[in-house]
Scaffold this motif. Structure first.
Motif, short mmCIF file in Angstrom:
data_model
loop_
_atom_site.label_atom_id
_atom_site.label_comp_id
_atom_site.label_asym_id
_atom_site.label_seq_id
_atom_site.Cartn_x
_atom_site.Cartn_y
_atom_site.Cartn_z
N MET A 1 0.85 -1.19 0.00
CA MET A 1 0.00 0.00 0.00
C MET A 1 0.88 1.24 0.00
N HIS A 2 0.62 2.13 -0.92
CA HIS A 2 1.35 3.40 -0.95
C HIS A 2 0.56 4.48 -0.21
N HIS A 3 1.32 5.43 0.36
CA HIS A 3 0.78 6.66 0.95
C HIS A 3 -0.03 6.46 2.22
N PRO A 4 0.56 5.94 3.30
CA PRO A 4 -0.15 5.97 4.59
C PRO A 4 -0.20 7.39 5.11
N MET A 5 -1.27 8.08 4.83
CA MET A 5 -1.40 9.51 5.08
C MET A 5 -2.50 9.75 6.12
N LEU B 1 3.87 -1.22 3.61
CA LEU B 1 3.49 0.19 3.41
C LEU B 1 4.67 0.98 2.83
N VAL B 2 4.50 1.56 1.65
CA VAL B 2 5.50 2.50 1.12
C VAL B 2 5.17 3.87 1.70
N CYS B 3 6.06 4.32 2.58
CA CYS B 3 5.79 5.52 3.37
C CYS B 3 6.14 6.79 2.61
N SER B 4 5.53 6.95 1.48
CA SER B 4 5.70 8.14 0.67
C SER B 4 4.35 8.81 0.58
N PRO B 5 4.27 10.12 0.77
CA PRO B 5 5.35 11.04 1.12
C PRO B 5 5.47 11.31 2.63
N LEU B 6 5.43 10.27 3.43
CA LEU B 6 5.42 10.45 4.87
C LEU B 6 6.72 11.10 5.38
N PHE B 7 7.88 10.54 5.00
CA PHE B 7 9.13 11.12 5.48
C PHE B 7 9.40 12.47 4.81
N GLN B 8 8.92 12.65 3.59
CA GLN B 8 9.01 13.96 2.96
C GLN B 8 8.21 14.98 3.79
N LEU C 1 2.93 3.80 13.39
CA LEU C 1 3.28 2.71 12.47
C LEU C 1 4.28 1.76 13.13
N LEU C 2 5.27 2.33 13.81
CA LEU C 2 6.26 1.48 14.47
C LEU C 2 5.64 0.71 15.63
N GLN C 3 4.71 1.36 16.29
CA GLN C 3 4.07 0.76 17.45
C GLN C 3 3.21 -0.42 17.06
N TRP C 4 2.43 -0.29 15.99
CA TRP C 4 1.42 -1.28 15.66
C TRP C 4 1.78 -2.17 14.47
N VAL C 5 2.49 -1.63 13.50
CA VAL C 5 2.87 -2.44 12.34
C VAL C 5 4.28 -3.01 12.52
N GLY C 6 5.13 -2.21 13.18
CA GLY C 6 6.51 -2.64 13.37
C GLY C 6 7.38 -2.17 12.22
N PRO C 7 8.69 -2.31 12.37
CA PRO C 7 9.61 -1.74 11.38
C PRO C 7 9.86 -2.62 10.17
N ASP C 8 9.32 -3.85 10.16
CA ASP C 8 9.72 -4.80 9.13
C ASP C 8 8.89 -4.72 7.85
N ARG C 9 7.85 -3.89 7.82
CA ARG C 9 7.04 -3.80 6.61
C ARG C 9 6.81 -2.35 6.20
N LEU C 10 7.73 -1.47 6.59
CA LEU C 10 7.68 -0.07 6.17
C LEU C 10 8.78 0.18 5.16
N VAL C 11 8.48 0.96 4.12
CA VAL C 11 9.41 1.15 3.00
C VAL C 11 9.53 2.63 2.67
N TYR C 12 10.75 3.07 2.40
CA TYR C 12 11.00 4.44 1.96
C TYR C 12 10.71 4.57 0.47
N GLY C 13 10.09 5.70 0.09
CA GLY C 13 9.88 6.01 -1.32
C GLY C 13 9.92 7.51 -1.51
N SER C 14 10.57 7.98 -2.58
CA SER C 14 10.75 9.41 -2.78
C SER C 14 9.71 10.05 -3.68
N GLU C 15 9.07 9.27 -4.53
CA GLU C 15 8.24 9.81 -5.62
C GLU C 15 9.08 10.64 -6.59
#
Lengths: 341, 93
Positions: free
Chosen positions: A214-218, A237-244, A260-274
């Motif tokens: 899933m892209h864009h957890p906004m 989850l592709v965390c774009s544009p979350l870190f932006q 996200l870290l609390q409930w999903v954990g760090p193993d299924r989060l992905v950086y994306g720049s667009e």
């Protein structure tokens, strides 16, 4: 790499910086307009193109758009690899070919197979099912797409009659990574509820051997995204544009990433720049590396501290696992390339 | 009478939109004041995108502000603090 951490950009859409394949309608055939465009690129891209010899022509650096995108993504920024893809947006003022955006991204990925993975894209609404199935087959067989991204505007991802045949087609072609654009509707042609992510649950349940990205957890539908991703182990989850967004709304981003870290954990989060429409993506990679959750939020809401290990996973290791990339081997192979490559 | 050369502005908007088309988005000019204040609106897939402030400061504002007769550039639905705007603005060359 950034601070010795490998970086795989999970959401890249390259731009055609060249003047090839233009439609007869394009105003870029006019030398004055072309010069204006090149000056715009120079301004935006920090001098990637040499304008000193320009005389209404195209400098050498511009004749290959692939080289320009490579320079932007892999030399000007600390990105090592990219998942590259697009959508057939249809004909435009500049291009007659409705698949042109897809082809640009495929061409770039094909030019640099050691750094790029090509992902296809489909927005089937308004066409019959056979059209969508044929487009998927073409992108996988002819363009080598390793994943397929869906844009569920005007249709639902859990539509058994309309959507499931698309996933079955992907599966039959050996594509087991399905990506979805959610939580970001477009303009007034879209109703907000079209982007509600609840439709991904049934297919994630019914196709357990496939990975759903899933892209864009906004903020829009964030609670639902959180609930869904936390319960379905085959959803990333592709965390774009979350870190932006941390550059604009740092406090809000800390709360969202904290959850996200609390409930999903760090193993299924992905950086994306667009990237690379806005140029250099370095500050987005840096935003991940610099990211911290304030002490008061950690104490008040229980958000965990973001560790170096978390960031390495988000920047590369998680998406590497999805696409079967051996990061250690890639790191060695890229380091062995001639300097400047 | 508008102080902005409208055909030139429209051409510049078309050039920006060529780049934004990579994401299925674009900007539309919705108002140009006599004083050269240009107001745009994000459209297409950019309409609901959370990256609008960044696209505004890294692409739209630098591109349109480069025209001599454009005084200011604003966008509907993209209003952020000056502190953040300075932080995310495209570096001056």
């Amino acid at each position: 790499m950034i601070d010795d951490a490998f970086v795989i950009d999970g959401a890249v859409h390259v731009v055609d910086w060249s003047f090839d394949h233009l439609s007869s309608r394009s105003r870029l055939h006019d030398p004055e307009t072309r010069l204006a465009e090149l000056e715009l690129y120079d301004r935006l891209l920090g001098g990637i193109f040499d304008f000193t010899e320009l005389e209404h022509g195209v400098p050498d650096a511009m004749t290959g758009s692939e080289e320009a995108n490579y320079e932007l993504l892999f030399k000007q920024s600390p990105t090592d690899m990219a998942i590259v893809g697009s959508l057939a947006f249809g004909p435009s003022d500049e291009y007659d070919d409705p698949d042109y955006s897809l082809k640009i991204n495929h061409r770039f990925a094909a030019a640099y197979p050691d750094r790029c993975i090509f992902g296809g894209g489909i927005q089937p609404w308004g066409q019959d099912l056979d059209y969508a199935l044929d487009k998927i087959e073409w992108q996988v067989r002819e363009l080598g797409a390793q994943s397929m991204k869906f844009y569920p505007f005007h249709w639902h991802a859990d539509d058994v009659e309309y959507a499931y045949p698309l996933y079955e087609k992907c599966r039959s072609l050996g594509v087991k990574i399905l990506q979805f654009h959610y939580c970001q509707p477009g303009d007034t042609t879209h109703n907000v509820e079209m982007q509600r992510p609840i439709g991904i649950q049934a297919p994630a349940r019914d196709f357990p051997e496939m990975t759903f990205v899933m892209h864009h957890p906004m903020p829009l539908y964030f609670e639902e995204t959180l609930s869904i991703a936390s319960r379905f182990p085959n959803i990333y989850l592709v965390c774009s544009p979350l870190f932006q967004l941390s550059l604009v709304k740092p406090r809000l981003t800390q709360e969202l990433v904290g959850q996200l870290l609390q409930w999903v954990g760090p193993d299924r989060l992905v950086y994306g720049s667009e990237g690379a429409m806005g140029g250099n993506t370095t500050r987005y990679v840096q935003a991940v590396m610099d990211f911290e959750i304030s002490e008061d939020l950690r104490k008040g809401y229980g958000y965990p501290e973001v560790t170096r290990e978390d960031k390495e996973k988000i920047l590369a290791l998680n998406i590497a696992r999805v696409f079967g990339i051996d990061v250690d081997a890639k790191r060695e192979a890229l380091a062995a390339q001639p300097s400047g490559a | 009478m508008e102080s902005v050369d409208r055909p030139r502005l429209d051409e510049r908007v078309a050039l920006v939109n060529r780049l934004m088309a990579a994401h299925g988005g674009r900007i539309d000019v919705i108002n140009v004041s006599d004083a050269g204040d240009v107001q745009v609106r994000f459209a297409g897939l950019c309409g609901g995108c959370a990256m609008k402030p960044l696209t505004m400061e890294s692409l739209v504002r630098p591109a349109l502000s480069a025209l001599d007769d454009v005084a200011t550039v604003g966008a509907l639905g993209v209003r952020i603090s000056e502190e953040v705007r300075e932080r995310i603005a495209l570096p001056q060359r």
